[in-house]
Motif scaffolding. Structure first.
Motif, PDB file in Angstrom:
ATOM      1  N   SER A  58       0.786  -1.234   0.300  1.00 36.39           N
ATOM      2  CA  SER A  58       0.163   0.162  -0.271  1.00 36.39           C
ATOM      3  C   SER A  58       0.835   1.038  -0.156  1.00 36.39           C
ATOM      4  CB  SER A  58      -0.893  -0.287   1.291  1.00 36.39           C
ATOM      5  OG  SER A  58       0.031  -0.011   2.294  1.00 36.39           O
ATOM      6  N   LYS A  60       0.607   5.824   1.255  1.00 37.13           N
ATOM      7  CA  LYS A  60      -0.393   6.499   1.453  1.00 37.13           C
ATOM      8  C   LYS A  60      -0.001   8.101   0.861  1.00 37.13           C
ATOM      9  CE  LYS A  60      -2.692   3.968   4.949  1.00 37.13           C
ATOM     10  NZ  LYS A  60      -2.499   3.936   6.328  1.00 37.13           N
ATOM     11  N   THR A  63      -0.042  14.336   3.527  1.00 33.27           N
ATOM     12  CA  THR A  63      -0.137  16.068   3.329  1.00 33.27           C
ATOM     13  C   THR A  63       0.294  16.711   4.470  1.00 33.27           C
ATOM     14  OG1 THR A  63      -2.595  15.787   3.893  1.00 33.27           O
ATOM     15  CG2 THR A  63      -1.408  16.040   1.528  1.00 33.27           C
ATOM     16  N   ARG A  67      -2.012  14.828   7.637  1.00 34.40           N
ATOM     17  CA  ARG A  67      -3.109  13.749   7.208  1.00 34.40           C
ATOM     18  C   ARG A  67      -2.200  12.337   5.890  1.00 34.40           C
ATOM     19  NH1 ARG A  67      -6.961  18.466   5.928  1.00 34.40           N
ATOM     20  NH2 ARG A  67      -5.090  19.919   6.615  1.00 34.40           N
ATOM     21  N   LYS A  68      -2.943  11.563   6.282  1.00 37.00           N
ATOM     22  CA  LYS A  68      -3.059  10.158   5.293  1.00 37.00           C
ATOM     23  C   LYS A  68      -4.167   9.679   4.292  1.00 37.00           C
ATOM     24  CE  LYS A  68       0.164   9.125   8.185  1.00 37.00           C
ATOM     25  NZ  LYS A  68       1.280   7.936   9.550  1.00 37.00           N
ATOM     26  N   GLN A  69      -3.575   9.897   2.274  1.00 39.89           N
ATOM     27  CA  GLN A  69      -5.586   9.373   2.440  1.00 39.89           C
ATOM     28  C   GLN A  69      -3.702   7.519   1.261  1.00 39.89           C
ATOM     29  OE1 GLN A  69      -6.146  12.983  -0.039  1.00 39.89           O
ATOM     30  NE2 GLN A  69      -6.248  10.878  -1.839  1.00 39.89           N
ATOM     31  N   ALA A  70      -4.661   7.121   1.163  1.00 35.76           N
ATOM     32  CA  ALA A  70      -4.702   5.948   0.040  1.00 35.76           C
ATOM     33  C   ALA A  70      -4.758   6.530  -1.247  1.00 35.76           C
ATOM     34  CB  ALA A  70      -5.266   4.690   0.782  1.00 35.76           C
ATOM     35  N   VAL A  71      -3.820   6.178  -1.760  1.00 36.32           N
ATOM     36  CA  VAL A  71      -3.019   5.873  -3.540  1.00 36.32           C
ATOM     37  C   VAL A  71      -3.305   5.092  -4.022  1.00 36.32           C
ATOM     38  CG1 VAL A  71      -2.335   9.145  -3.127  1.00 36.32           C
ATOM     39  CG2 VAL A  71      -1.295   7.049  -2.845  1.00 36.32           C
ATOM     40  N   TYR A  94       5.162  17.367   0.803  1.00 36.83           N
ATOM     41  CA  TYR A  94       4.656  16.420   1.141  1.00 36.83           C
ATOM     42  C   TYR A  94       5.403  14.972   0.438  1.00 36.83           C
ATOM     43  CZ  TYR A  94       0.073  18.867  -1.545  1.00 36.83           C
ATOM     44  OH  TYR A  94      -0.401  20.100  -1.597  1.00 36.83           O
TER      45      TYR A  94
END
Length: 120
Positions: A58, A60, A63, A67-71, A94
Motif C-alpha cells: 500500500s 499513502k 499531507t 493527514r494520510k490518504q490511500a492512493v 508532501y
C-alpha cells in the motif's frame, strides 16, 4: 589451527553464493526528474531493488497535518516498479508513505518526501 581453518573454508565454499535483499529499497523515482505540477493529477514511478507484490502493498499520500490518504498503485513496466496515481495537489510539501511486500517475503515501510512547486 590450520586444519580447522581449511575445514571452515571448505564448508563455507559449499554454501551457494546468492545475493539476498532483506528489504525493498527505492533505487529511483520519477519525482527526481519529473516533479508533480501544481493542481494536476500525476503518475509517480517508484523503482525498487526487488520485485513488489502490489496486492499485498500500500501507498499513502501524506499531507499537511500528517493527514494520510490511500492512493491507487499498480505494477509499472520495469521489474520492481510501482506506479502511484497522485491526485491534483496544491503547492507544498508532501510525502508518500509506503508499505511494500517484496517477492522475497520481506515487508518494508518507508517515506519518500517531495515538493510541489509554484508555477513560475
Amino acid at each position: 589451527m590450520r586444519v580447522k581453518f581449511l575445514i571452515i573454508t571448505m564448508v563455507l565454499s559449499l554454501i551457494p553464493a546468492t545475493v539476498l535483499h532483506a528489504h525493498a529499497v527505492v533505487i529511483r523515482s520519477s519525482l527526481d526528474s519529473r516533479p508533480p505540477q501544481p493542481n494536476q493529477a500525476a503518475p509517480v514511478s517508484l523503482i525498487f531493488n526487488s520485485e513488489i507484490e502490489t496486492s499485498l502493498s500500500s501507498v499513502k499520500l501524506v499531507t499537511r497535518g500528517d493527514r494520510k490518504q490511500a492512493v491507487p498503485m499498480r505494477h509499472g513496466k520495469q521489474r520492481g516498479e510501482i506506479v502511484v496515481e497522485l491526485p491534483p495537489l496544491a503547492p507544498g510539501e508532501y510525502a508518500l508513505q509506503y508499505k511494500v511486500f517484496a517477492a522475497d517475503g520481506h515487508l518494508t515501510e518507508d517515506v519518500v518526501k517531495f515538493f510541489v512547486q509554484e508555477d513560475k
